[in-house]
Design a protein around this motif. Structure first.
Motif, short mmCIF file in Angstrom:
data_model
loop_
_atom_site.label_atom_id
_atom_site.label_comp_id
_atom_site.label_asym_id
_atom_site.label_seq_id
_atom_site.Cartn_x
_atom_site.Cartn_y
_atom_site.Cartn_z
N ALA A 165 8.65 -10.34 -3.22
CA ALA A 165 9.80 -9.47 -3.44
C ALA A 165 9.68 -8.75 -4.78
O ALA A 165 9.99 -7.55 -4.89
CB ALA A 165 11.10 -10.27 -3.38
N GLY A 166 9.20 -9.46 -5.79
CA GLY A 166 8.99 -8.84 -7.09
C GLY A 166 7.93 -7.75 -7.04
O GLY A 166 8.08 -6.68 -7.64
N ILE A 167 6.85 -8.02 -6.32
CA ILE A 167 5.78 -7.03 -6.17
C ILE A 167 6.32 -5.77 -5.51
O ILE A 167 6.09 -4.64 -5.97
CB ILE A 167 4.61 -7.60 -5.36
N GLN A 168 7.05 -5.95 -4.41
CA GLN A 168 7.55 -4.80 -3.69
C GLN A 168 8.56 -4.00 -4.51
O GLN A 168 8.60 -2.77 -4.45
CB GLN A 168 8.18 -5.25 -2.37
N GLY A 169 9.36 -4.70 -5.31
CA GLY A 169 10.28 -4.00 -6.20
C GLY A 169 9.51 -3.17 -7.22
O GLY A 169 9.87 -2.02 -7.50
N GLY A 170 8.46 -3.76 -7.77
CA GLY A 170 7.63 -3.03 -8.73
C GLY A 170 6.96 -1.82 -8.11
O GLY A 170 6.83 -0.76 -8.74
N VAL A 171 6.52 -1.95 -6.84
CA VAL A 171 5.88 -0.83 -6.14
C VAL A 171 6.89 0.30 -5.91
O VAL A 171 6.57 1.48 -6.10
CB VAL A 171 5.28 -1.30 -4.80
N LEU A 172 8.11 -0.06 -5.52
CA LEU A 172 9.13 0.97 -5.29
C LEU A 172 9.44 1.73 -6.57
O LEU A 172 9.58 2.96 -6.56
CB LEU A 172 10.40 0.33 -4.74
N ILE A 173 9.54 1.02 -7.70
CA ILE A 173 9.79 1.70 -8.97
C ILE A 173 8.61 2.57 -9.34
O ILE A 173 8.78 3.70 -9.84
CB ILE A 173 10.09 0.67 -10.08
N MET A 174 7.40 2.09 -9.09
CA MET A 174 6.20 2.89 -9.38
C MET A 174 6.21 4.18 -8.58
O MET A 174 5.85 5.25 -9.09
CB MET A 174 4.95 2.08 -9.06
#
Length: 215
Positions: A165-174
């Motif tokens: 979930a943290g990875i996907q959140g980081g990808v969305l912000i990127m």
């Protein structure tokens, strides 16, 4: 229903999917037509509809499955070898590098936005990607539990879900900002939390029951 394919037919279908993926990456999903894909893959109209009877939506779904597979294959061999902290940090670097190279245009996200959200196949692509990715992370956590680097009572599936979930959140912000800072933070903190195990927890685990037992 997709036709039953011979090995040669399966190879032809895969060639069309890979060519379509390349064309969609180059032109963008909304701008790409079936004629563009036919030209890129040297396929006739009858061939396209033979392998993809549902037309463009079925082809886009096949390409989405291909792109989802790439998300995981781009993390290999690290994702399937999370058996030491060095391996976890190598995986972390591979994930960051993958998304840094991808940039703000995510082919899988673009494809999914063009598919009917309620389509069972579209939902299945996302579910399968999440399940496979989370499952591989959980296998890595359990490998570290076997080595008593992580307490045996940690829920590996829940920890893997939180990290993903943290990875996907980081990808969305990127994708919104162009910066991988949040993705790096999610991975670094997630791995650090797995490492932050009180020595007493490991000691009590090793002193409970027979050597090597896992509760």
């Amino acid at each position: 229903m997709a036709p039953r394919l011979t090995p040669k037919g399966a190879a032809t279908r895969q060639r069309i999917v890979e060519g379509a993926a390349a064309e969609l990456r180059a032109r963008g999903v909304p701008e790409t037509t079936l004629d563009d894909i036919r030209a890129r893959t040297a396929s006739s109209k009858s061939q396209l509809f033979h392998y993809f009877p549902g037309g463009k939506e079925e082809l886009l779904l096949a390409v989405a499955e291909h792109e989802a597979d790439r998300v995981l294959s781009d993390q290999q061999p690290h994702l399937s070898a999370l058996t030491s902290w060095r391996a976890w940090h190598d995986w972390r670097d591979a994930v960051v590098d993958r998304y840094r190279r991808q940039g703000q245009q995510c082919p899988l996200n673009a494809l999914m936005s063009q598919l009917t959200p309620a389509t069972p196949g579209a939902q299945a692509v996302t579910r399968q990607l999440v399940a496979s990715w989370q499952g591989k992370i959980a296998v890595g956590i359990r490998a570290m539990q076997d080595q008593r680097e992580i307490p045996a009572d940690l829920d590996a599936d829940q920890a893997a879900a939180a990290l993903l979930a943290g990875i996907q959140g980081g990808v969305l912000i990127m994708m919104s900002t162009g910066s991988v800072t949040h993705l790096e933070a999610a991975l670094d903190l997630g791995i650090r939390q797995l490492q932050a195990v009180p020595s007493s927890s490991i000691a009590s685990s090793s002193n409970t029951g027979s050597a090597g037992s896992i509760r």
